[in-house]
Scaffold this active site. Sequence first.
Site, PDB file in Angstrom:
ATOM      1  N   ASP A  49      -6.753   8.601   5.534  1.00 42.84           N
ATOM      2  CA  ASP A  49      -7.283   8.301   4.191  1.00 42.84           C
ATOM      3  C   ASP A  49      -8.575   9.060   3.895  1.00 42.84           C
ATOM      4  O   ASP A  49      -8.819   9.457   2.745  1.00 42.84           O
ATOM      5  CB  ASP A  49      -7.528   6.788   4.029  1.00 42.84           C
ATOM      6  CG  ASP A  49      -6.264   6.048   3.618  1.00 42.84           C
ATOM      7  OD1 ASP A  49      -5.166   6.634   3.697  1.00 42.84           O
ATOM      8  OD2 ASP A  49      -6.367   4.871   3.216  1.00 42.84           O
ATOM      9  N   ASN A  91      -1.388   8.540   0.934  1.00 39.28           N
ATOM     10  CA  ASN A  91      -1.134   7.195   0.392  1.00 39.28           C
ATOM     11  C   ASN A  91      -2.452   6.430   0.265  1.00 39.28           C
ATOM     12  O   ASN A  91      -2.494   5.215   0.437  1.00 39.28           O
ATOM     13  CB  ASN A  91      -0.156   6.432   1.305  1.00 39.28           C
ATOM     14  CG  ASN A  91       0.435   5.212   0.611  1.00 39.28           C
ATOM     15  OD1 ASN A  91       0.209   4.991  -0.587  1.00 39.28           O
ATOM     16  ND2 ASN A  91       1.168   4.403   1.342  1.00 39.28           N
ATOM     17  N   ASP A 319      -6.516  -7.588   2.808  1.00 42.39           N
ATOM     18  CA  ASP A 319      -6.069  -6.765   3.942  1.00 42.39           C
ATOM     19  C   ASP A 319      -6.087  -7.564   5.248  1.00 42.39           C
ATOM     20  O   ASP A 319      -5.110  -7.574   6.005  1.00 42.39           O
ATOM     21  CB  ASP A 319      -6.943  -5.512   4.083  1.00 42.39           C
ATOM     22  CG  ASP A 319      -6.768  -4.550   2.907  1.00 42.39           C
ATOM     23  OD1 ASP A 319      -5.905  -4.826   2.033  1.00 42.39           O
ATOM     24  OD2 ASP A 319      -7.480  -3.526   2.857  1.00 42.39           O
ATOM     25  N   GLU A 347       0.907  -0.427   0.682  1.00 42.25           N
ATOM     26  CA  GLU A 347       1.598   0.615   1.449  1.00 42.25           C
ATOM     27  C   GLU A 347       3.109   0.409   1.470  1.00 42.25           C
ATOM     28  O   GLU A 347       3.897   1.347   1.556  1.00 42.25           O
ATOM     29  CB  GLU A 347       1.041   0.669   2.868  1.00 42.25           C
ATOM     30  CG  GLU A 347      -0.262   1.417   3.012  1.00 42.25           C
ATOM     31  CD  GLU A 347      -1.488   0.661   2.523  1.00 42.25           C
ATOM     32  OE1 GLU A 347      -1.337  -0.277   1.705  1.00 42.25           O
ATOM     33  OE2 GLU A 347      -2.603   1.026   2.937  1.00 42.25           O
ATOM     34  N   HIS A 392       0.237   1.011   8.139  1.00 40.03           N
ATOM     35  CA  HIS A 392      -0.676   0.861   9.274  1.00 40.03           C
ATOM     36  C   HIS A 392      -0.927  -0.595   9.647  1.00 40.03           C
ATOM     37  O   HIS A 392      -0.975  -0.952  10.822  1.00 40.03           O
ATOM     38  CB  HIS A 392      -1.996   1.567   8.959  1.00 40.03           C
ATOM     39  CG  HIS A 392      -2.643   1.154   7.664  1.00 40.03           C
ATOM     40  ND1 HIS A 392      -3.993   1.002   7.507  1.00 40.03           N
ATOM     41  CD2 HIS A 392      -2.121   0.825   6.437  1.00 40.03           C
ATOM     42  CE1 HIS A 392      -4.270   0.637   6.281  1.00 40.03           C
ATOM     43  NE2 HIS A 392      -3.152   0.530   5.602  1.00 40.03           N
ATOM     44  N   ARG A 393      -1.083  -1.446   8.624  1.00 45.40           N
ATOM     45  CA  ARG A 393      -1.434  -2.844   8.948  1.00 45.40           C
ATOM     46  C   ARG A 393      -0.253  -3.619   9.530  1.00 45.40           C
ATOM     47  O   ARG A 393      -0.440  -4.529  10.336  1.00 45.40           O
ATOM     48  CB  ARG A 393      -2.011  -3.562   7.724  1.00 45.40           C
ATOM     49  CG  ARG A 393      -3.299  -2.940   7.272  1.00 45.40           C
ATOM     50  CD  ARG A 393      -4.154  -3.782   6.378  1.00 45.40           C
ATOM     51  NE  ARG A 393      -5.130  -2.908   5.758  1.00 45.40           N
ATOM     52  CZ  ARG A 393      -6.224  -2.430   6.361  1.00 45.40           C
ATOM     53  NH1 ARG A 393      -6.500  -2.787   7.592  1.00 45.40           N
ATOM     54  NH2 ARG A 393      -7.032  -1.605   5.734  1.00 45.40           N
ATOM     55  N   LYS A 418      -3.472   6.015   9.204  1.00 39.11           N
ATOM     56  CA  LYS A 418      -4.022   5.892   7.841  1.00 39.11           C
ATOM     57  C   LYS A 418      -5.473   5.415   7.893  1.00 39.11           C
ATOM     58  O   LYS A 418      -6.310   5.885   7.126  1.00 39.11           O
ATOM     59  CB  LYS A 418      -3.173   4.931   7.007  1.00 39.11           C
ATOM     60  CG  LYS A 418      -3.605   4.829   5.545  1.00 39.11           C
ATOM     61  CD  LYS A 418      -2.617   4.008   4.722  1.00 39.11           C
ATOM     62  CE  LYS A 418      -2.859   4.148   3.219  1.00 39.11           C
ATOM     63  NZ  LYS A 418      -4.001   3.397   2.712  1.00 39.11           N
TER      64      LYS A 418
END
Length: 432
Positions: A49, A91, A319, A347, A392-393, A418
């Site tokens: 990012d 993204n 998040d 995402e 990613h999360r 990311k």
Amino acid sequence: MEQLHLPAAQRAAGLVALPGSKSISNRVLLLAALADGVTEIDNLLESDDTAVMLDALRKLGIDWRRDGNRHVVTGGGGSFATKRADLFVGNAGTAVRPLTAALALADGEYRIDGVARMHERPIGDLVDTLRQLGARIDYRGNDGYPPLTIGARAANRPASVSVRGDVSSQFLTALLLALPNALAAAGETGLAIVVEGELISKPYVEITLDLMQRFGVAVQRDGWQRFDVPAVRYRSPGRVLVEGDASSASYFLAAGAIGGGPVRVSGVGRASVQGDVRFADALLAMGAQCRIDADAIEVSAPSDGRLRAIDLDCNLIPDAAMTLAVVALFAQGRTCLRNIGSWRVKETDRIAALATELRKFGAAVEEGEDWLAVTPPAALTPGVAVDTYDDHRVAMCFSLASLGNVPVTINDPRCVAKTFPDYFDHFAEIVR
Ligand SMILES: O=C(O)C1=C[C@@H](OP(=O)(O)O)[C@@H](O)[C@H](O)C1
Ligand SMILES: C=C(OP(=O)(O)O)C(=O)O
């Protein structure tokens, strides 16, 4: 497809020095680029990012260089030297939205695009507001979504504009970041931004206002409804230290709550400007033991070893709340995460993705348009292969399931790049 096999684990303890905050890093980079003067940035996050933001700034004619662990950005003094550029922002919401605002209020011809999922992440509310300001923006694909073509702004001087706040707070953040310089450059006076609908993810707007202030611009506001932006050029504060990433901290803190602990993260603490430090409060409510110091947070399991389910409005921690969905696998009772509608346009559709993957572990999962409820199984299903949806999360939070003494496979683990490229190395260091 690449896979990462995480061994069964039961204990987590140790210390993790956090990488820089994504939200702060990309804001500081843009502010440094827009400001007068040179900004030295320490602990900038190095990830996909921030790489796309750095790359975009270079294409726009902003001079930056690395000096050891420091990034040194020479501000463009309020404008971009390059008047035509084709930008690719992967993204990264924190790149596409603020850059679109900054470029739409500048005087060049730009194109901005990202990965396929970016074509499904909304930007229409921001474009509508920028058009109220005379911006010329065309959709090259579907209306309301990137990719965009941006032309030079036509003269237009409204005294106020409105922006919707209920899809993403990044639209308001983008306007706040871009407007002071643009108004000053055009010889305009200040402008009021009126928020329509209930603003979501409010703590991220606090980060924006805090960093603008550090670059010399004070925004007056009336609650979360109205923001008065002055026509002022940003001034570099000289040096900025980026705090550790509070969302990245959530995985390790959760590991401490599930796997005994203590797990200590350094780089964020009591003085943090990031809303996701409140994740520690959620763990506390689940029974974990938490200590918040000035620059570190430490978490251990509840004294009786039993985490309790919670029912929580997660709008302020969108998040970090994903991590709670996996902690729920270890809590007694039904955990309900509410007010998380924005998950559907991130995402991936994160409500759908988490529901699917949690069920693979045997959990009973209920989902609504903006909520998710998780009741754990008596024992986690061993050997699950978790799909990560290029999110990613999803990859990071499901690593925690291995602490249920089950081996877990993470499909396409490199999506963590990311925001946290070496996440799994840190995770391996604290679990056993
Ligand atoms: O402004 C920011 O830095 C962010 C705002 C939040 O998005 P929304 O406002 O779309 O919820 C958050 O989910 C994202 O990771 C980062
Ligand atoms: C939603 C996220 O990212 P973005 O900044 O791309 O919106 C995230 O990091 O969870």
